[in-house]
Design a protein around this motif. Structure first.
Motif, PDB file in Angstrom:
ATOM      1  N   HIS A 169       0.822  -1.214   0.000  1.00 41.96           N
ATOM      2  CA  HIS A 169       0.000   0.000   0.000  1.00 41.96           C
ATOM      3  C   HIS A 169       0.853   1.259   0.000  1.00 41.96           C
ATOM      4  O   HIS A 169       0.438   2.293   0.528  1.00 41.96           O
ATOM      5  CB  HIS A 169      -0.928  -0.004   1.213  1.00 41.96           C
ATOM      6  CG  HIS A 169      -2.086  -0.957   1.079  1.00 41.96           C
ATOM      7  ND1 HIS A 169      -3.206  -0.668   0.324  1.00 41.96           N
ATOM      8  CD2 HIS A 169      -2.288  -2.195   1.577  1.00 41.96           C
ATOM      9  CE1 HIS A 169      -4.055  -1.684   0.388  1.00 41.96           C
ATOM     10  NE2 HIS A 169      -3.519  -2.635   1.135  1.00 41.96           N
ATOM     11  N   CYS A 177      -3.163  -2.916   4.782  1.00 38.67           N
ATOM     12  CA  CYS A 177      -4.520  -2.613   5.215  1.00 38.67           C
ATOM     13  C   CYS A 177      -4.937  -3.655   6.262  1.00 38.67           C
ATOM     14  O   CYS A 177      -4.195  -4.596   6.539  1.00 38.67           O
ATOM     15  CB  CYS A 177      -5.502  -2.563   4.036  1.00 38.67           C
ATOM     16  SG  CYS A 177      -5.929  -4.177   3.336  1.00 38.67           S
ATOM     17  N   HIS A 181      -7.423  -8.553   2.122  1.00 38.46           N
ATOM     18  CA  HIS A 181      -6.515  -8.145   1.042  1.00 38.46           C
ATOM     19  C   HIS A 181      -5.051  -8.228   1.491  1.00 38.46           C
ATOM     20  O   HIS A 181      -4.182  -8.622   0.726  1.00 38.46           O
ATOM     21  CB  HIS A 181      -6.875  -6.720   0.620  1.00 38.46           C
ATOM     22  CG  HIS A 181      -5.947  -6.121  -0.385  1.00 38.46           C
ATOM     23  ND1 HIS A 181      -4.945  -5.238  -0.057  1.00 38.46           N
ATOM     24  CD2 HIS A 181      -5.853  -6.327  -1.717  1.00 38.46           C
ATOM     25  CE1 HIS A 181      -4.281  -4.904  -1.143  1.00 38.46           C
ATOM     26  NE2 HIS A 181      -4.812  -5.536  -2.166  1.00 38.46           N
ATOM     27  N   CYS A 182      -4.783  -7.842   2.752  1.00 42.98           N
ATOM     28  CA  CYS A 182      -3.437  -8.009   3.332  1.00 42.98           C
ATOM     29  C   CYS A 182      -3.548  -9.087   4.412  1.00 42.98           C
ATOM     30  O   CYS A 182      -3.506 -10.252   4.107  1.00 42.98           O
ATOM     31  CB  CYS A 182      -2.930  -6.681   3.884  1.00 42.98           C
ATOM     32  SG  CYS A 182      -2.498  -5.505   2.566  1.00 42.98           S
TER      33      CYS A 182
HETATM   34 ZN   LIG Z   1      -4.315  -4.543   1.739  1.00 41.15          ZN
END
Ligand SMILES: [Zn+2]
Ligand SMILES: [Zn+2]
Length: 376
Positions: A169, A177, A181-182
């Motif tokens: 990011h 994040c 997603h992470c």
């Molecule tokens: Zn992320």
């Protein structure tokens, strides 16, 4: 070559020597207003880098993003409009509760908190101790009921992921994040003191491959008895993500599953992929062996995705007008099998042995060893 890789790793360490990380909170939720309550400790408040006062236990701030500005409302401080608002923690026991308006979520966090105007969005960034963050991720990934050794396994995996992905990011102004997603991070860990002590006990420890690169720490819930080569699920062959037989995850909560699918649906799906499915070939599906494709034609991960199956490891037979599927395991099957690792930890294996069991030809090492290497 190895020396060059080490220098590369070192030159991007977090914020100098301080082991901190910047987490983007609620990044994909588009939060435009949030209430921040001080649970403990003292915070200095900066508006566009100017100190405007301090807040302490019980004080509340309302932060709103409006017309490209960050607005601060509070009973204690003057209201401000700025492009950057910062809450700087002054004490070790500082804790905040942040509640986005109109969302049914809240986060308890420690460390600093920043709000930045980023045009149409407001960034909410929590800067804090790397291990405090890791213990929160471990709690989100593994829950509160594991033993201390298993938490060490999960802490090393989550730390390795965080360090290997810290530029994910970069364009957003933070490292990771707080979503899938992470790595999922729901705030500081509070449910089981072993989570924090195991994270601290493995502080700085990461997993690297033979070239001393941080590894891709793939994991899944239960492999069903065999993990799978990375190239058989994703496109790339990775030397440390190799299939291994695993009996530790038998008789664990996600070791077996069952599902029925209408025969017409099954046939239709294969038809759509240009395959005239021969029902006799159902007997070739075997949940005791890993298999990648059906008849060398269709990847089983597509079958898994279409019928929302827990894994690609299954047997099948006809039951009236349905196809009955008897499956093993849960997840893609690459890398570490969480339930197998949990079982190993209860049998007395330590976290290093467990990581070596699931990842081939790796080293489990403190990151600071790399610094020693460099100084030499
Ligand atoms: Zn992320
Ligand atoms: Zn397993």
């Amino acid at each position: 070559m190895r020396f060059l890789i080490l220098i590369f790793l070192l030159s991007f360490s977090f914020l100098g020597n301080a082991e901190t990380i910047k987490i983007g909170l609620f990044h994909h939720l588009n939060v435009h207003s949030a209430t921040v309550t001080v649970n403990s400790g003292n915070y200095d408040i900066f508006s566009n880098d100017e100190l405007i006062g301090s807040v302490t236990n019980g004080d509340k701030l309302i932060v709103t993003h409006q017309s490209g500005a960050i607005l601060l409302n509070s009973l204690k401080l003057k209201n401000t409009s700025s492009s950057k608002l910062e809450l700087i923690a002054k004490d070790a026991d500082c804790e905040l509760l942040i509640t986005p308006k109109g969302k049914s979520i809240k986060r308890k966090i420690s460390g600093h908190l920043n709000f930045w105007n980023r045009g149409k969005k407001m960034s909410i960034v929590n800067t804090q101790d790397l291990d405090v963050y890791i213990s929160g991720v471990v709690e989100a990934e593994a829950g509160s009921r594991q033993n201390a050794e298993y938490y060490k396994v999960q802490a090393v995996i989550c730390r390795t992921y965080a360090l290997a992905n810290k530029f994910k990011h970069a364009k957003n102004g933070f490292h990771l994040c707080d979503e899938v997603h992470c790595q999922v991070y729901k705030g500081i860990s509070e449910s089981n003191p072993d989570i924090i002590s195991s994270t601290r006990a493995t502080s700085d420890v990461v997993v690297v491959d033979q070239d001393v690169n941080l590894i891709t720490t793939a994991f899944h819930s239960n492999c069903g008895g065999h993990t799978i080569n990375s190239e058989d699920v994703w496109s790339e062959a990775v030397p440390y993500l190799k299939a291994v037989p695993d009996t530790f995850c038998y008789a664990m909560p996600h070791s077996i599953w069952n599902k029925r699918i209408k025969k017409t649906q099954w046939m239709g799906f294969f038809q759509n992929h240009g395959i005239n499915f021969d029902l006799d070939s159902l007997s070739t599906f075997d949940n005791s062996k890993r298999r990648v494709k059906y008849n060398n034609q269709l990847h089983l991960k597509e079958v898994r995705s279409e019928f929302d199956l827990r894994s690609t490891l299954f047997s099948a037979h006809i039951e009236n007008d349905e196809i009955e599927i008897d499956g093993r395991g849960f997840g893609h099957g690459v890398g570490l099998c969480q339930e197998g690792a949990m079982k190993m930890s209860t049998l007395g294996y330590d976290y290093i042995e467990i990581l070596h069991f699931y990842f081939s030809d790796i080293h489990v090492v403190p990151l600071s060893n790399f610094h020693l290497f460099r100084e030499n």
